[in-house]
Write a protein that holds these residues in place. Structure first.
Motif, PDB file in Angstrom:
ATOM      1  N   ASP A  70       3.882 -12.834   8.444  1.00  0.00           N
ATOM      2  CA  ASP A  70       4.228 -11.531   9.007  1.00  0.00           C
ATOM      3  C   ASP A  70       5.380 -10.995   8.165  1.00  0.00           C
ATOM      4  O   ASP A  70       6.459 -11.593   8.130  1.00  0.00           O
ATOM      5  CB  ASP A  70       4.653 -11.687  10.466  1.00  0.00           C
TER       6      ASP A  70
ATOM      7  N   PRO B  65       0.790  -1.239   0.000  1.00  0.00           N
ATOM      8  CA  PRO B  65       0.000   0.000   0.000  1.00  0.00           C
ATOM      9  C   PRO B  65       0.825   1.294   0.000  1.00  0.00           C
ATOM     10  O   PRO B  65       0.422   2.281  -0.614  1.00  0.00           O
ATOM     11  CB  PRO B  65      -0.843  -0.109   1.273  1.00  0.00           C
ATOM     12  N   THR B  66       1.999   1.295   0.620  1.00  0.00           N
ATOM     13  CA  THR B  66       2.808   2.513   0.658  1.00  0.00           C
ATOM     14  C   THR B  66       3.528   2.772  -0.661  1.00  0.00           C
ATOM     15  O   THR B  66       4.022   3.874  -0.893  1.00  0.00           O
ATOM     16  CB  THR B  66       3.866   2.423   1.776  1.00  0.00           C
TER      17      THR B  66
ATOM     18  N   TRP C 236      -8.112 -10.222   0.925  1.00  0.00           N
ATOM     19  CA  TRP C 236      -8.333  -9.723   2.274  1.00  0.00           C
ATOM     20  C   TRP C 236      -9.700  -9.064   2.334  1.00  0.00           C
ATOM     21  O   TRP C 236     -10.073  -8.320   1.441  1.00  0.00           O
ATOM     22  CB  TRP C 236      -7.258  -8.697   2.655  1.00  0.00           C
TER      23      TRP C 236
ATOM     24  N   SER D 251      -1.855  -7.430   2.889  1.00  0.00           N
ATOM     25  CA  SER D 251      -3.005  -6.919   3.632  1.00  0.00           C
ATOM     26  C   SER D 251      -3.112  -5.401   3.451  1.00  0.00           C
ATOM     27  O   SER D 251      -2.119  -4.742   3.129  1.00  0.00           O
ATOM     28  CB  SER D 251      -2.873  -7.260   5.121  1.00  0.00           C
ATOM     29  N   PRO D 252      -4.298  -4.841   3.657  1.00  0.00           N
ATOM     30  CA  PRO D 252      -4.466  -3.394   3.487  1.00  0.00           C
ATOM     31  C   PRO D 252      -3.526  -2.538   4.334  1.00  0.00           C
ATOM     32  O   PRO D 252      -3.133  -1.452   3.913  1.00  0.00           O
ATOM     33  CB  PRO D 252      -5.925  -3.160   3.883  1.00  0.00           C
ATOM     34  N   ASP D 253      -3.127  -3.036   5.518  1.00  0.00           N
ATOM     35  CA  ASP D 253      -2.204  -2.261   6.359  1.00  0.00           C
ATOM     36  C   ASP D 253      -0.728  -2.520   6.006  1.00  0.00           C
ATOM     37  O   ASP D 253       0.175  -1.915   6.580  1.00  0.00           O
ATOM     38  CB  ASP D 253      -2.453  -2.531   7.845  1.00  0.00           C
ATOM     39  N   GLY D 254      -0.476  -3.439   5.061  1.00  0.00           N
ATOM     40  CA  GLY D 254       0.882  -3.717   4.612  1.00  0.00           C
ATOM     41  C   GLY D 254       1.707  -4.553   5.564  1.00  0.00           C
ATOM     42  O   GLY D 254       2.918  -4.686   5.384  1.00  0.00           O
ATOM     43  N   LYS D 255       1.090  -5.179   6.568  1.00  0.00           N
ATOM     44  CA  LYS D 255       1.849  -5.927   7.572  1.00  0.00           C
ATOM     45  C   LYS D 255       1.848  -7.435   7.363  1.00  0.00           C
ATOM     46  O   LYS D 255       2.723  -8.127   7.864  1.00  0.00           O
ATOM     47  CB  LYS D 255       1.303  -5.611   8.971  1.00  0.00           C
TER      48      LYS D 255
END
Length: 119
Positions: free
Chosen positions: A95, A35-36, A117, A76-80
């Motif tokens: 992870d 995402p970033t 996701w 995942s949407p949070d990039g984690k």
């Protein structure tokens, strides 16, 4: 894996390769930006998932654990976290920071070709 840049010439709109990433030992089946936008993940028939730094093109992490071709990897949407599906009939949750497989979902009757996701 190659980055492409849009190039406009007259009425023709095309793309130009900006960078090629070398590191997988077999066919690449899935590629996605985090995402970033500063990393890319890729899944391959070589049974691995790789994390690539966009600015340098270097592979910063390799995730291994699937026993067969990794068909898809989705961030995942949070990039984690990364979810991956494989010909070994499993879906794994990784992870991204530690490269640890946090969860393995087994007992699928067929190849796992798609993972997503929920928002």
């Amino acid at each position: 894996k190659q980055w492409y840049q849009r190039r406009v010439r007259g009425d023709f709109v095309g793309f130009e390769c900006m960078k090629t990433l070398h590191g997988h030992d077999h066919t690449v089946s899935s590629v996605q930006f985090v995402p970033t936008g500063d990393f890319i993940i890729s899944a391959s028939r070589d049974k691995s998932i790789k994390v690539w730094e966009v600015s340098t093109g270097y592979c910063t992490k390799t995730l291994v654990g699937h026993r067969e071709w990794v068909r898809v990897a989705t961030i995942s949407p949070d990039g984690k976290l990364i979810a991956s599906g494989s010909n070994d009939h499993t879906i794994r949750i990784w992870d991204i920071a530690t490269k640890d497989c946090k969860l393995e979902l087994r007992e699928h009757d067929h190849v796992d070709e798609c993972v997503a996701w929920a928002p």
